[in-house]
Design a protein around this motif. Structure first.
Motif, mmCIF file in Angstrom:
data_model
loop_
_atom_site.group_PDB
_atom_site.id
_atom_site.type_symbol
_atom_site.label_atom_id
_atom_site.label_comp_id
_atom_site.label_asym_id
_atom_site.label_seq_id
_atom_site.Cartn_x
_atom_site.Cartn_y
_atom_site.Cartn_z
ATOM 1 N N GLU A 145 17.355 -19.955 36.097
ATOM 2 C CA GLU A 145 17.174 -21.413 36.019
ATOM 3 C C GLU A 145 18.569 -22.004 35.873
ATOM 4 O O GLU A 145 19.490 -21.341 35.377
ATOM 5 N N ALA A 165 19.188 -24.598 34.029
ATOM 6 C CA ALA A 165 19.205 -25.307 32.742
ATOM 7 C C ALA A 165 20.253 -24.780 31.763
ATOM 8 O O ALA A 165 20.948 -25.561 31.112
ATOM 9 N N ARG A 225 14.796 -15.363 41.093
ATOM 10 C CA ARG A 225 13.776 -14.694 40.287
ATOM 11 C C ARG A 225 13.159 -13.579 41.124
ATOM 12 O O ARG A 225 12.715 -13.833 42.253
ATOM 13 N N PHE A 270 6.849 -21.674 49.234
ATOM 14 C CA PHE A 270 6.404 -22.178 47.923
ATOM 15 C C PHE A 270 7.012 -21.348 46.795
ATOM 16 O O PHE A 270 7.569 -21.880 45.844
ATOM 17 N N THR A 283 9.621 -18.234 46.270
ATOM 18 C CA THR A 283 10.562 -17.311 46.900
ATOM 19 C C THR A 283 11.416 -16.681 45.808
ATOM 20 O O THR A 283 11.358 -17.097 44.649
ATOM 21 N N PHE A 341 15.927 -19.578 45.361
ATOM 22 C CA PHE A 341 15.515 -20.960 45.597
ATOM 23 C C PHE A 341 16.508 -21.890 44.923
ATOM 24 O O PHE A 341 17.439 -21.443 44.249
ATOM 25 N N GLN A 401 17.054 -25.289 42.452
ATOM 26 C CA GLN A 401 16.407 -26.172 41.479
ATOM 27 C C GLN A 401 17.160 -27.496 41.362
ATOM 28 O O GLN A 401 18.378 -27.552 41.585
ATOM 29 N N GLU A 454 17.453 -29.920 38.217
ATOM 30 C CA GLU A 454 17.038 -30.018 36.816
ATOM 31 C C GLU A 454 17.838 -31.098 36.098
ATOM 32 O O GLU A 454 19.028 -31.278 36.352
ATOM 33 N N TYR A 457 10.013 -21.619 24.960
ATOM 34 C CA TYR A 457 10.907 -22.655 24.431
ATOM 35 C C TYR A 457 10.225 -24.007 24.236
ATOM 36 O O TYR A 457 10.827 -24.928 23.727
ATOM 37 N N GLU A 465 1.895 -26.231 41.034
ATOM 38 C CA GLU A 465 3.020 -26.934 40.391
ATOM 39 C C GLU A 465 4.155 -27.243 41.352
ATOM 40 O O GLU A 465 4.587 -26.375 42.110
ATOM 41 N N ILE A 466 4.650 -28.488 41.278
ATOM 42 C CA ILE A 466 5.885 -28.789 42.010
ATOM 43 C C ILE A 466 7.016 -29.176 41.057
ATOM 44 O O ILE A 466 8.184 -29.121 41.417
ATOM 45 N N GLY A 511 8.103 -29.320 36.579
ATOM 46 C CA GLY A 511 7.725 -29.148 35.180
ATOM 47 C C GLY A 511 8.487 -30.138 34.308
ATOM 48 O O GLY A 511 9.676 -30.375 34.538
ATOM 49 N N HIS A 533 9.252 -30.644 30.313
ATOM 50 C CA HIS A 533 9.105 -29.856 29.085
ATOM 51 C C HIS A 533 9.789 -30.516 27.911
ATOM 52 O O HIS A 533 10.890 -31.050 28.059
ATOM 53 N N ARG A 549 11.624 -29.200 25.078
ATOM 54 C CA ARG A 549 12.180 -27.890 24.688
ATOM 55 C C ARG A 549 12.673 -27.884 23.252
ATOM 56 O O ARG A 549 13.274 -26.905 22.814
ATOM 57 N N SER A 564 12.253 -30.497 35.754
ATOM 58 C CA SER A 564 12.726 -29.390 36.585
ATOM 59 C C SER A 564 11.861 -29.236 37.829
ATOM 60 O O SER A 564 10.649 -29.039 37.744
ATOM 61 N N ARG A 600 10.513 -26.076 47.276
ATOM 62 C CA ARG A 600 9.103 -26.388 47.051
ATOM 63 C C ARG A 600 8.803 -27.840 47.422
ATOM 64 O O ARG A 600 7.740 -28.150 47.953
HETATM 65 N N1 GAP Z 1 14.145 -24.705 33.526
HETATM 66 C C1 GAP Z 1 12.731 -24.704 33.514
HETATM 67 C C2 GAP Z 1 12.148 -23.993 34.654
HETATM 68 O O1 GAP Z 1 12.843 -23.313 35.377
HETATM 69 P P1 GAP Z 1 9.897 -23.516 35.889
HETATM 70 O O2 GAP Z 1 8.562 -24.200 35.698
HETATM 71 O O3 GAP Z 1 9.960 -22.052 35.778
HETATM 72 O O4 GAP Z 1 10.824 -24.205 34.791
HETATM 73 C C3 GAP Z 1 10.697 -25.318 37.578
HETATM 74 O O5 GAP Z 1 10.497 -23.958 37.269
HETATM 75 C C4 GAP Z 1 10.525 -25.591 39.046
HETATM 76 O O6 GAP Z 1 11.358 -24.732 39.827
HETATM 77 C C5 GAP Z 1 9.116 -25.361 39.585
HETATM 78 O O7 GAP Z 1 8.287 -26.476 39.346
HETATM 79 C C6 GAP Z 1 9.379 -25.158 41.062
HETATM 80 O O8 GAP Z 1 9.525 -26.403 41.727
HETATM 81 C C7 GAP Z 1 10.719 -24.438 41.067
HETATM 82 N N2 GAP Z 1 10.504 -22.976 41.150
HETATM 83 C C8 GAP Z 1 10.310 -22.104 40.133
HETATM 84 N N3 GAP Z 1 10.159 -20.847 40.597
HETATM 85 C C9 GAP Z 1 10.266 -20.923 41.941
HETATM 86 C C10 GAP Z 1 10.198 -19.955 42.999
HETATM 87 N N4 GAP Z 1 10.033 -18.655 42.760
HETATM 88 N N5 GAP Z 1 10.313 -20.404 44.277
HETATM 89 C C11 GAP Z 1 10.518 -21.709 44.542
HETATM 90 N N6 GAP Z 1 10.604 -22.648 43.588
HETATM 91 C C12 GAP Z 1 10.473 -22.290 42.310
#
Ligand code: GAP
Length: 433
Positions: A149, A151, A181, A191, A193, A196, A198, A200, A248, A265-266, A268, A270, A272, A307, A312
């Motif tokens: 992330e 963050a 990840r 959607f 991957t 990707f 982010q 944030e 968190y 989910e598109i 989040g 939070h 924290r 975030s 996505r």
């Molecule tokens: N810092 C908080 C965080 O990372 P998360 O809900 O795990 O929270 C936030 O991820 C956003 O990141 C998701 O809503 C999505 O848009 C994007 N995201 C997370 N994992 C993803 C993945 N494997 N592929 C594409 N987008 C992803």
């Protein structure tokens, strides 16, 4: 049947994405690399436009948010402090018969393998962080992680940014960047991957004001999807139950979109709390408290996080914009997001029309992403641009040579208007920015 239709639409979208240069499978000539994608000429533009709109809303239009671009590789202790080394895991099960792999929390494990009914292994916890080594030695002392992330890069720079920008709490820091990840079950095209991007924003607030700011950001963020042109009825909030909350978070809402494969989910949002800064204070042995001059007190700020993911959101806008009519497929992208803003045509490639069209094209391209198309009938050229999501097509015809007017054809209703050549630039400026 619903599943079949959903697959149909996703299949059609991914083939359009390839055909028109939005998204390609990564390493395609080698058979592809699972869940990694490359973005073609139009995809690159669309992603850029999504990023720019987010940045404009979050950073340029607010005085209390600053930008940051932190490194992907960071000190490994950061990921111990954040809880990712210990807790960023998913339970993994394998089917002993067909060898398919599942996330145990996403299936009914008592019913066996969802694919073949075979017996499943006991769940094993699997850490989603990609590891690599810094320097020439590949041993435990040199392990670094690809950030999962963006963050954490913000939290460890909280005081740097605050001091440099002379911001006072409450204020926020925004960042756009890659995250990685090692997802067990990636899928649904782009959607989910493994690599990707982010977008944030971390908003630092005084403890006690966190719930109010949480409510504020929740509303701000769902409203933002109007600016992306997303259909309102396709959006909803999902509140995390106690069981779903990340380690968190004190409270969390997802913004969900209704994809062909279901509500997902598109983004989040939070609360924290002071979890992250407290942990970094402990693990780095540095005083990370904020001195509030007005109240003459020191505290660790609470953090409200928004975030979302660029890839996505790209899928979201493509799904939302995709439309099939008897005669054509059209991507009804908001003009601000459309990769190509206008296509310029000469009705026929003679009688001086190409010269006028080229001059117009050269003039427009200084400020807009425009496309010159001389191939095929005008009808076919329109169809190609409809499918690519180009909102306007400008045609130079016989009448242009006589009275300096051109036709502008609008993508969504296919209506045409005639305007003066010298009005084309202000027309695009008005309708696209
Ligand atoms: N810092 C908080 C965080 O990372 P998360 O809900 O795990 O929270 C936030 O991820 C956003 O990141 C998701 O809503 C999505 O848009 C994007 N995201 C997370 N994992 C993803 C993945 N494997 N592929 C594409 N987008 C992803």
């Amino acid at each position: 049947m619903a599943q079949k239709n959903s697959n149909n639409l996703m299949d059609k979208l991914s083939s359009l994405a390839k055909r028109r240069g939005y998204v390609f499978q990564s390493s395609e000539i080698y058979g592809g690399l699972n869940s990694c994608y490359d973005y073609g000429p139009l995809g690159t533009e669309l992603k850029k436009n999504i990023r720019e709109l987010w940045w404009k809303t979050m950073v340029y239009e607010r005085e209390d948010i600053e930008g940051l671009d932190s490194s992907i590789l960071m000190h490994p202790r950061i990921w111990e402090a954040s809880g990712h080394v210990e807790g960023f895991t998913d339970p993994l099960v394998d089917c002993k018969k067909c060898k398919m792999r599942w996330r145990a929390d996403q299936i009914e494990t008592t019913e066996g393998c969802p694919n073949c009914g075979g017996e499943l292994t006991e769940p094993r916890m699997f850490n989603l962080m990609f590891k690599t080594f810094m320097g020439p030695l590949e041993d435990a002392a040199h392990v670094v992680y690809m950030r999962p992330e963006t963050a954490q890069g913000i939290y460890v720079n909280f005081h740097n940014v605050r001091e440099a920008s002379r911001q006072k709490v409450p204020f926020g820091i925004a960042q756009i960047g890659k995250a990685f990840r090692n997802e067990i079950t990636p899928g649904n095209f782009i959607f989910r991957t493994r690599e990707f991007e982010q977008m944030e924003m971390q908003y630092f607030v005084k403890p006690g004001s966190d719930e109010e700011w949480f409510g504020f950001w929740k509303e701000q963020r769902i409203d933002w999807y109007n600016r992306l042109g997303i259909k309102k009825e396709k959006l909803r909030f999902h509140e995390h139950s106690e069981k779903e909350l990340a380690h968190y978070a004190k409270a969390a809402f997802d913004i969900e979109y209704e994809f062909p494969f279901g509500w997902s989910e598109i983004e989040g949002i939070h609360n924290r709390t002071d979890f992250d800064l407290s942990r970094h204070q402990e693990y780095a042995s540095k005083d990370l408290r904020y001195y509030d001059q007005e109240a003459n007190e020191k505290y660790i700020p609470y953090i409200i996080e928004t975030s979302t993911g660029v890839d996505r959101l790209m899928l979201t806008v493509l799904v939302d914009a995709y439309d099939e009519e008897p005669e054509r497929v059209v991507l009804r992208l908001k003009p601000q997001l459309a990769p190509v803003k206008a296509a310029v045509f000469a009705l026929v490639n003679k009688e001086g029309m190409p010269e006028v069209a080229t001059r117009l094209f050269e003039n427009l391209r200084k400020d807009f992403k425009v496309f010159y198309d001389a191939a095929g009938s005008v009808g076919r050229r329109y169809r190609r641009q409809d499918e690519a999501g180009t909102p306007y097509c400008i045609t130079i015809d016989g009448q242009t040579l006589q009275d300096q007017t051109v036709t502008i054809r609008e993508r969504d209703n296919m209506e045409q208007i005639r305007i003066n050549l010298d009005k084309v630039y202000p027309f695009l400026k008005e309708h696209i920015t």
